[in-house]
Design a protein around this motif. Structure first.
Motif, mmCIF file in Angstrom:
data_model
loop_
_atom_site.group_PDB
_atom_site.id
_atom_site.type_symbol
_atom_site.label_atom_id
_atom_site.label_comp_id
_atom_site.label_asym_id
_atom_site.label_seq_id
_atom_site.Cartn_x
_atom_site.Cartn_y
_atom_site.Cartn_z
ATOM 1 N N PRO A 197 -5.577 -7.583 6.303
ATOM 2 C CA PRO A 197 -5.855 -6.617 5.232
ATOM 3 C C PRO A 197 -5.537 -7.159 3.840
ATOM 4 N N ALA A 198 -6.411 -6.844 2.895
ATOM 5 C CA ALA A 198 -6.181 -7.083 1.467
ATOM 6 C C ALA A 198 -6.136 -5.721 0.789
ATOM 7 N N ILE A 199 -5.208 -5.521 -0.131
ATOM 8 C CA ILE A 199 -4.991 -4.205 -0.711
ATOM 9 C C ILE A 199 -4.904 -4.309 -2.232
ATOM 10 N N ILE A 200 -5.397 -3.267 -2.901
ATOM 11 C CA ILE A 200 -5.344 -3.193 -4.356
ATOM 12 C C ILE A 200 -5.355 -1.727 -4.758
ATOM 13 N N PRO A 216 -4.338 -3.366 14.119
ATOM 14 C CA PRO A 216 -4.433 -2.288 13.138
ATOM 15 C C PRO A 216 -3.673 -2.597 11.854
ATOM 16 N N LEU A 217 -3.874 -1.734 10.850
ATOM 17 C CA LEU A 217 -3.210 -1.860 9.553
ATOM 18 C C LEU A 217 -1.797 -1.312 9.625
ATOM 19 N N MET A 218 -0.850 -2.104 9.153
ATOM 20 C CA MET A 218 0.562 -1.750 9.097
ATOM 21 C C MET A 218 1.031 -1.846 7.654
ATOM 22 N N ILE A 219 2.043 -1.070 7.311
ATOM 23 C CA ILE A 219 2.729 -1.256 6.032
ATOM 24 C C ILE A 219 4.234 -1.186 6.271
ATOM 25 N N ASP A 220 4.965 -1.956 5.505
ATOM 26 C CA ASP A 220 6.423 -1.891 5.486
ATOM 27 C C ASP A 220 6.914 -2.479 4.169
ATOM 28 N N PRO A 221 8.082 -2.051 3.696
ATOM 29 C CA PRO A 221 8.578 -2.569 2.417
ATOM 30 C C PRO A 221 8.985 -4.034 2.511
ATOM 31 N N LEU A 222 8.713 -4.753 1.435
ATOM 32 C CA LEU A 222 9.136 -6.144 1.309
ATOM 33 C C LEU A 222 10.348 -6.162 0.386
ATOM 34 N N ASP A 223 11.510 -6.416 0.957
ATOM 35 C CA ASP A 223 12.753 -6.397 0.184
ATOM 36 C C ASP A 223 13.084 -7.799 -0.325
ATOM 37 N N TRP A 224 13.726 -7.828 -1.496
ATOM 38 C CA TRP A 224 14.146 -9.084 -2.117
ATOM 39 C C TRP A 224 15.669 -9.119 -2.138
ATOM 40 N N VAL A 225 16.228 -10.071 -1.409
ATOM 41 C CA VAL A 225 17.681 -10.198 -1.301
ATOM 42 C C VAL A 225 18.068 -11.608 -1.747
ATOM 43 N N ARG A 226 18.832 -11.661 -2.819
ATOM 44 C CA ARG A 226 19.287 -12.937 -3.388
ATOM 45 C C ARG A 226 18.130 -13.918 -3.597
ATOM 46 N N GLY A 227 17.035 -13.382 -4.128
ATOM 47 C CA GLY A 227 15.923 -14.226 -4.524
ATOM 48 C C GLY A 227 14.922 -14.564 -3.442
ATOM 49 N N TRP A 228 15.092 -13.975 -2.247
ATOM 50 C CA TRP A 228 14.175 -14.298 -1.148
ATOM 51 C C TRP A 228 13.617 -13.018 -0.536
ATOM 52 N N ALA A 259 7.349 3.507 -7.592
ATOM 53 C CA ALA A 259 8.774 3.316 -7.817
ATOM 54 C C ALA A 259 9.114 1.853 -8.079
ATOM 55 N N GLY A 260 8.106 0.971 -8.028
ATOM 56 C CA GLY A 260 8.334 -0.449 -8.263
ATOM 57 C C GLY A 260 8.644 -1.245 -7.022
ATOM 58 N N ARG A 261 8.592 -0.626 -5.862
ATOM 59 C CA ARG A 261 8.909 -1.347 -4.627
ATOM 60 C C ARG A 261 7.680 -2.083 -4.115
ATOM 61 N N THR A 262 7.893 -3.302 -3.630
ATOM 62 C CA THR A 262 6.815 -4.097 -3.063
ATOM 63 C C THR A 262 6.628 -3.729 -1.602
ATOM 64 N N TRP A 263 5.346 -3.606 -1.196
ATOM 65 C CA TRP A 263 5.006 -3.281 0.189
ATOM 66 C C TRP A 263 4.105 -4.362 0.745
ATOM 67 N N ALA A 264 4.375 -4.747 1.977
ATOM 68 C CA ALA A 264 3.502 -5.670 2.693
ATOM 69 C C ALA A 264 2.496 -4.856 3.490
ATOM 70 N N ALA A 265 1.221 -5.156 3.305
ATOM 71 C CA ALA A 265 0.153 -4.611 4.144
ATOM 72 C C ALA A 265 -0.282 -5.740 5.067
ATOM 73 N N TYR A 266 -0.212 -5.528 6.371
ATOM 74 C CA TYR A 266 -0.427 -6.617 7.316
ATOM 75 C C TYR A 266 -1.000 -6.055 8.601
#
Length: 758
Positions: free
Chosen positions: A46-49, A327-339, A299-306
């Protein structure tokens, strides 16, 4: 609108959602994967915009995605639309049999792995062409459209030079850098490469640069965050049903051309290629998660669509029951100490989760004819100049028709919280030297914050006004190619005294300008959000503010290994002879000598129908445990030593085992965590070294009647890369084993085998 995704609305008055001093109660929305349930049966790659109309749009690979609707046709790049990333509607396809491109053969041709962008005032859809037959063709095309649903106009030819990169030339991903230069990344089951694009985005304009070293890498996706560029890749088998081993890895660089390195500093260009985990199988029902894109919620949170595969429902229905159901899934992509890592290292979710924030505390999309009167108020100069207008992409938007010498504000009647993300889509008419801006924390003309797109300065300019005095002023140049008469998103994040402002074309992690500042007291606080105009015919849309997301501080803990080795299930290999608890499957091989078990690689294998390699094995304990070994083997680098390998095996029989090995596959060297049951697939688990430490952690999951086995590797015995999880039925008896196979010519030396209780 589809309701089968299972949205639940709960009034949440919890402290986590009520911000200090704001007094807001926020509705909490939830979701459960897959979010495409009930709309399409599959939605791979999936590609999302987020479109100009405020909807999120997703595009998928060609598949028979509508079987449950009585439709067995292959849909050429299907499109879905959602207001909240949770409930989706099918919106048709990018191409049909009558509108598909004509510059390549039509018969036996499929379109895969789309990548969607908003550039140059229109939507771009890069796609892979997969043509099978005697005149086989794999390449990349691009189509453009004035809106996310089309109509799509193909560019009429290939985007790339297929011979410029040693790879299968598919899986495109565009990236725009802060200087306005555009790049295209591509590649599958070979190198990942990147080349500069022409300004119109339709063709590559320069030589290709390799950014990864071979292997099974594909599905590149690049974003810039702070001073780093992050290269995401998917690795492994995307489409093998319940044995799919897809996973997502990442490296970062200070240059879009690399080199990209992982957390341990290992280059993704090395023969022993680096890559830190973003997502892999975690032991629940979802396997093979990968080929993702990204979206940012309000809210500024990054989400992975995969996509991922339900191991209990892994293939489509006949006559296409050889095609994996992704199928299409979504979950938040968290950033912890730069990764980055999905769900702070918990990876794909199976239960109900908190949904993306897709509605504003204060704000709107100007699509209602009454919205100017009901939701907004004009302040400052030009109060009578605000009007509503329309275009095919944005539907309704607000425009200031007067070029005032003093700022004109259109702000919300409601207030956004002090700790907020405030954003708007902005542009000018292009006929003035004025400015258009997003307004945050507006209390009155003497107390507010504005981030301006300033045409005269050709820059992003920020101004904070407290008690009538400007207190914070910053300027960042915009790219020379920046067009003020095209829509851009300007987002302001206020977190305590921290300010972060970004300008992007479509909120896809590629800011062309960015300002970060620490703010003095009095600048922030709850207040209205909105848009502003100064000496310009300004246009604004999708403007508002929402509570800023809460950052993850730590990743999920790894398995608890334990400290004391179990004597009856361990061996230090320092006795005069091999411990009698060991036995051999097939002829004995290797010897205990000098405090190690020395095991030359055999010209034999343990792989599907080839079962002539020796397995040195002993009983494993019951319950939960972790097996660890330290192994040295010199497979060199860059040369082809296929398929020499050695390492740990959890062995049931020749058709059911898990294997964690340092292996040569062509010139690549990898730590491979493989499963055969009865077919064979493998994940990667960190970069190997001449000396590599291995762990396999075993956990009993009685609720699902399974055994979970998770692998880890280390290059120094201290810092461990924990990878994905394979599962086996609870009744499958496993032994601890060692293997050294795949071709003669190297020797493995095992220092010990230790088994620990958590």
């Amino acid at each position: 609108m589809n309701r089968t995704a299972g949205v639940v609305l709960v009034v949440a008055l919890a402290a986590a959602l009520v911000l200090p001093g704001a007094g807001f109660a926020q509705e909490e929305q939830t979701y459960r994967n897959p979010v495409s349930r009930g709309v399409v049966d599959a939605f791979p790659d999936p590609a999302i915009i987020r479109g100009g109309d405020g909807y999120w749009y997703a595009y998928g690979t060609t598949d028979p995605v509508r079987q449950s609707k009585g439709d067995d046709d292959f849909h050429f790049l299907p499109i879905m639309r959602s207001k909240d990333m949770v409930e989706w509607d099918y919106m048709g396809d990018v191409f049909t049999e009558t509108t598909r491109p004509t510059w390549h053969p039509s018969a036996d041709t499929f379109y895969w792995a789309p990548d969607v962008r908003y550039m140059n005032g229109k939507y771009y859809l890069y796609y892979s062409v997969a043509h099978f037959g005697d005149d086989e063709l794999f390449t990349i095309g691009v189509a453009t459209a004035p809106s996310p649903t089309g109509p799509w106009t193909d560019s009429g030819g290939e985007v790339i030079d297929r011979d410029s990169c040693d790879t299968n030339p598919i899986d495109p991903a565009e990236f725009t850098d802060k200087d306005g230069k555009r790049y295209l990344y591509w590649g599958s089951y070979g190198d990942i490469c990147v080349a500069l694009l022409t300004p119109d985005g339709l063709r590559v304009a320069g030589d290709a640069t390799r950014v990864t070293y071979g292997g099974q890498a594909e599905a590149a996706y690049v974003i810039r965050r702070g001073r780093y560029y992050y290269l995401f890749i998917s690795e492994g088998a995307c489409c093998s049903g319940a044995l799919s081993s897809y996973e997502v890895l990442v490296g970062r660089s200070t240059d879009p051309l690399g080199p990209f390195v992982d957390k341990q500093g290992v280059s993704m260009l090395a023969s022993r290629r680096g890559g830190s985990f973003v997502m892999s199988a975690n032991g629940n029902r979802w396997v093979g998660p990968g080929h993702h894109s990204m979206a940012t919620d309000l809210a500024g949170r990054t989400w992975a669509a995969y996509h991922a595969i339900d191991k209990n429902n892994d293939f489509l229905n006949p006559p296409y029951d050889d095609i994996s159901r992704r199928p299409l899934m979504i979950d938040p992509l968290d950033w912890v100490r730069g990764w980055p890592t999905v769900r702070a290292g918990r990876w794909a979710s199976a239960g109900r989760q908190r949904a993306p924030v897709t509605s504003w505390t204060a704000g709107g999309d100007f699509n209602s004819p009454e919205s100017l009167d009901t939701d907004w108020v004009a302040r400052g100069a030009g109060r009578a100049g605000w009007r509503l207008a329309e275009d095919p992409d944005h539907d309704g938007y607000a425009t200031q028709t007067r070029e005032t010498d003093k700022p004109a504000y259109l702000v919300t009647k409601a207030s956004a919280p002090a700790r907020a993300r405030v954003e708007a889509d902005l542009r000018t008419s292009g006929t003035s030297n004025g400015a258009v801006g997003v307004v945050a924390a507006y209390r009155d003309r003497g107390n507010h914050f504005v981030a301006w797109l300033n045409e005269r300065r050709h820059a992003l300019v920020t101004n904070a006004v407290v008690d009538g005095r400007r207190t914070v002023h910053a300027i960042r140049p915009l790219p020379e190619s920046f067009r003020f008469d095209e829509w851009h998103n300007v987002a302001v994040q206020l977190r305590g005294s921290s300010l972060n402002v970004q300008v992007t074309e479509a909120r896809l992690g590629d800011p062309v300008a960015r300002i970060r500042r620490h703010l003095p007291p009095g600048v922030t606080g709850s207040g209205a959000a909105g848009i502003a105009s100064l000496r310009a015919s300004a246009l604004g849309d999708n403007a508002g503010g929402a509570p800023l997301y809460h950052r993850a501080r730590e990743t999920a803990p790894p398995p608890n290994v334990g400290e004391e080795a179990l004597e009856n299930f361990s061996d230090e290999f320092n006795d005069a002879r091999l411990d009698p608890e060991w036995s051999f499957v097939r002829e004995p091989a290797g010897e205990q000598t000098g405090g190690v078990y020395r095991f030359p690689t055999q010209g034999a294998d343990l792989f599907e129908d080839i079962n002539d390699a020796t397995v040195v094995r002993r009983k494993a304990p019951s319950g939960n445990y972790t097996v660890q070994t330290k192994m040295a083997i010199d497979l060199g680098v860059d040369t082809d030593k296929s398929f020499q390998q050695a390492g740990l095996v959890m062995y049931s029989n020749d058709d059911r085992y898990l294997k964690l090995v340092h292996v040569s596959i062509g010139p690549d060297r990898r730590t491979e965590f493989a499963k055969e049951d009865p077919f064979y697939e493998s994940m990667v688990v960190g970069a190997p070294a001449r000396v590599t430490w291995f762990r396999i952690s075993h956990r009993v999951d009685r609720k699902h009647n399974e055994q979970e086995l998770r692998a880890a590797s280390s290059r120094n015995g201290k810092h461990w890369a924990w990878g994905g999880v394979w599962t086996l039925p609870l009744g499958a008896k496993l032994d601890i084993g060692l293997v050294s196979q795949g071709g003669e010519g190297s020797t493995a030396r095992f220092d010990y085998v230790r088994t620990f209780r958590p």
